[in-house]
Design a protein around this motif. Structure first.
Motif, mmCIF file in Angstrom:
data_model
loop_
_atom_site.group_PDB
_atom_site.id
_atom_site.type_symbol
_atom_site.label_atom_id
_atom_site.label_comp_id
_atom_site.label_asym_id
_atom_site.label_seq_id
_atom_site.Cartn_x
_atom_site.Cartn_y
_atom_site.Cartn_z
ATOM 1 N N TRP A 186 -8.406 7.250 -2.115
ATOM 2 C CA TRP A 186 -8.395 7.130 -3.466
ATOM 3 C C TRP A 186 -9.214 7.714 -4.483
ATOM 4 O O TRP A 186 -10.310 7.700 -3.888
ATOM 5 C CB TRP A 186 -8.154 5.618 -4.012
ATOM 6 C CG TRP A 186 -6.946 4.969 -3.280
ATOM 7 C CD1 TRP A 186 -6.110 5.359 -2.431
ATOM 8 C CD2 TRP A 186 -6.504 3.452 -3.543
ATOM 9 N NE1 TRP A 186 -4.997 4.481 -2.129
ATOM 10 C CE2 TRP A 186 -5.243 3.163 -2.765
ATOM 11 C CE3 TRP A 186 -6.950 2.518 -4.430
ATOM 12 C CZ2 TRP A 186 -4.578 2.156 -2.907
ATOM 13 C CZ3 TRP A 186 -6.372 1.322 -4.579
ATOM 14 C CH2 TRP A 186 -5.108 1.047 -3.729
ATOM 15 N N ASP A 206 -2.462 7.593 1.036
ATOM 16 C CA ASP A 206 -2.773 6.166 1.249
ATOM 17 C C ASP A 206 -4.156 5.679 1.687
ATOM 18 O O ASP A 206 -4.561 4.778 1.018
ATOM 19 C CB ASP A 206 -1.894 5.907 2.515
ATOM 20 C CG ASP A 206 -0.326 5.841 2.185
ATOM 21 O OD1 ASP A 206 -0.028 5.348 0.978
ATOM 22 O OD2 ASP A 206 0.513 5.765 2.947
ATOM 23 N N LYS A 207 -4.795 6.555 2.355
ATOM 24 C CA LYS A 207 -6.096 6.384 2.817
ATOM 25 C C LYS A 207 -7.110 6.595 1.991
ATOM 26 O O LYS A 207 -8.505 6.164 2.204
ATOM 27 C CB LYS A 207 -6.332 7.070 4.261
ATOM 28 C CG LYS A 207 -5.165 6.481 5.302
ATOM 29 C CD LYS A 207 -5.521 6.998 6.641
ATOM 30 C CE LYS A 207 -4.486 6.307 7.542
ATOM 31 N NZ LYS A 207 -3.041 6.870 7.442
ATOM 32 N N SER A 264 -8.200 1.222 1.693
ATOM 33 C CA SER A 264 -8.275 2.789 1.341
ATOM 34 C C SER A 264 -9.842 3.062 0.908
ATOM 35 O O SER A 264 -10.592 2.288 0.453
ATOM 36 C CB SER A 264 -7.498 2.845 -0.052
ATOM 37 O OG SER A 264 -6.097 2.623 0.386
ATOM 38 N N ASN A 278 1.009 -1.241 0.072
ATOM 39 C CA ASN A 278 -0.091 -0.032 -0.094
ATOM 40 C C ASN A 278 0.960 1.267 -0.024
ATOM 41 O O ASN A 278 0.680 2.218 -0.846
ATOM 42 C CB ASN A 278 -1.053 -0.012 1.271
ATOM 43 C CG ASN A 278 -2.106 1.152 1.096
ATOM 44 O OD1 ASN A 278 -2.108 1.730 0.304
ATOM 45 N ND2 ASN A 278 -2.256 1.427 2.484
#
Ligand SMILES: [Fe+2]
Length: 461
Positions: free
Chosen positions: A206, A203-204, A250, A42
């Motif tokens: 998208w 990262d969290k 995500s 990730n």
């Protein structure tokens, strides 16, 4: 003797180096094939793996027209006065003022959900991308997708004196090149059948950037297709993207030009995605709770009320149309939630600070409100006269329609009840024989989602 020992030593060294290099080669090959066949970790998807809250600015329907394509002469004035209220005569100033707002406040990201240009003119795309470059240089990453006006558009025109001339438009392969720095080169996955891509700005969270346009036959048909669709191949690709996001924990926001939910009873066909039902089901299955769209030029938030975990569709008002709204979307990492609200491009302040002499720009709030309010008056007045209404009755109806439109496009149509609904002009409008005008007025009044300028989405719900 010494010679023999040295020879043996050299042979051993060569043997050691050969084995060492072979092992190294095997390790590199193993790594190469591992990353070829297995998804990356990730943290490698995004350059931004911090726990910092993120700010996204959201704009749609810029409809930018390059200053190189107009002399602001007779042909151009005639063209914009017969249009749909877009403030194209000042679009360059609106864009510059917007960029000034962005440079001042430095959001982390800017998302533009299509209709970047007036009618897909190559010159407009190139000029806009140069402007977007200055935003990125200032530290804000830009992500764009095309709208129905941007590609293969046979309506691309240049305005000179009394005449319109054909202008070069762009094709789909040009779009991802011109906007390479604004999403396409940063994509972690790209669809092979459209200009859709998946981006991981953090990262969290998208971004599923979807190309919902049907531009393939535009040039042969002679009209840019207004309706939108997700093709089967793109649907399959979306499924893989959502699986990947799920696997990596995500959240996903979908961005598309067309709407996933209806925003009006009359501005629906050709605006809401043709296969919205199929895509909504998929989004529900993967807990995609928010879609950012545009296309209708009206600032409007819709939701499927009855659902336990509602799907929200924020249609951003057009940046080229009064009141020149853009959205601010804040993502809070700790609470895993989003807060959305809107702001207006401050053209007046920009004009003042840049010592612009044009009175319309210096008084842009009043000027543009009047311009937009009167946009369709002439056409409607003519048709009402033909239907036998008196000048006084027409004036009353147009006054009400003007206020309704201003409030509707600003996402404040809920303010209508007190001063408008009991007026003579409103009564006349609702008693019109069945027509688009009557249905349009009724649809504004009956909009059930009354909060169109703010929203909170909690991903934990
Ligand atoms: Fe548009």
């Amino acid at each position: 003797m010494n010679y023999t020992i040295n020879k043996r030593k050299t042979r051993n060294l060569v043997r050691f180096l050969t084995v060492f290099l072979m092992v190294l080669l095997l390790i590199l090959l193993a790594r190469y094939f591992y990353f070829l066949y297995f998804p990356k970790d990730n943290t490698q998807y995004s350059r931004n793996n911090s726990d910092k809250d993120q700010t996204f600015y959201i704009a749609s329907d810029v409809h930018y027209l390059s200053e190189k394509l107009t002399d602001h002469g007779i042909a151009f004035e005639k063209y914009i006065s017969s249009g749909d209220g877009k403030q194209l005569n000042y679009i360059d100033s609106i864009l510059k003022a917007f960029i000034t707002d962005i440079k001042k406040t430095k959001p982390d990201f800017l998302i533009i959900s299509g209709d970047l240009t007036n009618n897909g003119e190559k010159e407009s795309h190139l000029d806009l991308s140069r402007n977007l470059k200055t935003i990125e240089k200032n530290g804000t990453s830009v992500f764009v997708i095309p709208g129905n006006h941007d590609i293969n558009n046979p309506w691309a025109r240049q305005f000179k004196g009394e005449k319109q001339y054909l202008a070069d438009c762009i094709f789909d392969k040009d779009f991802s090149k011109i906007y390479a720095d604004f999403g396409y080169d940063e994509a972690i996955s790209r669809d092979e059948e459209s200009l859709s891509y998946l981006a991981a700005p953090t990262d969290k969270l998208w971004l599923l950037m979807l190309d919902t346009n049907k531009y393939k036959d535009n040039l042969s048909v002679g009209i840019p297709s207004a309706d939108g669709l997700i093709k089967q191949g793109t649907y399959d690709w979306i499924l893989k993207c959502l699986e990947s996001a799920k696997k990596h924990g995500s959240e996903v926001i979908a961005v598309m030009h067309h709407n996933i939910l209806d925003h009006s009873e009359v501005i629906r066909d050709g605006y809401t995605l043709n296969n919205h039902g199929q895509i909504s089901i998929l989004f529900k299955e993967y807990q995609v709770q928010l879609v950012l769209s545009g296309h209708i030029h009206v600032q409007d938030i819709s939701s499927d009320h009855k659902a336990i975990n509602p799907l929200y569709d924020i249609a951003s008002g057009a940046l080229s149309v009064y009141p020149f709204h853009y959205g601010i979307l804040k993502y809070y990492v700790k609470s895993n939630s989003l807060k959305y609200f809107t702001k207006t491009v401050d053209v007046e302040n920009w004009a003042k600070n840049n010592h612009i002499k044009d009175k319309n720009l210096l008084n842009f709030n009043r000027f543009s409100k009047e311009y937009f309010g009167n946009a369709s008056s002439a056409k409607i007045s003519k048709s009402l006269q033909e239907s036998g209404y008196t000048n006084n009755q027409i004036k009353r109806m147009l006054d009400i329609l003007k206020t309704l439109n201003i409030r509707y496009f600003s996402g404040t149509e809920n303010l209508n009840e007190k001063d408008l609904l009991h007026s003579e002009g409103y009564r006349l409008l609702t008693e019109l024989p069945d027509s688009f005008l009557k249905s349009y007025v009724t649809s504004i009044i009956s909009d059930k989602d009354i909060y169109d300028n703010e929203l909170t989405v909690d991903f934990n719900d």
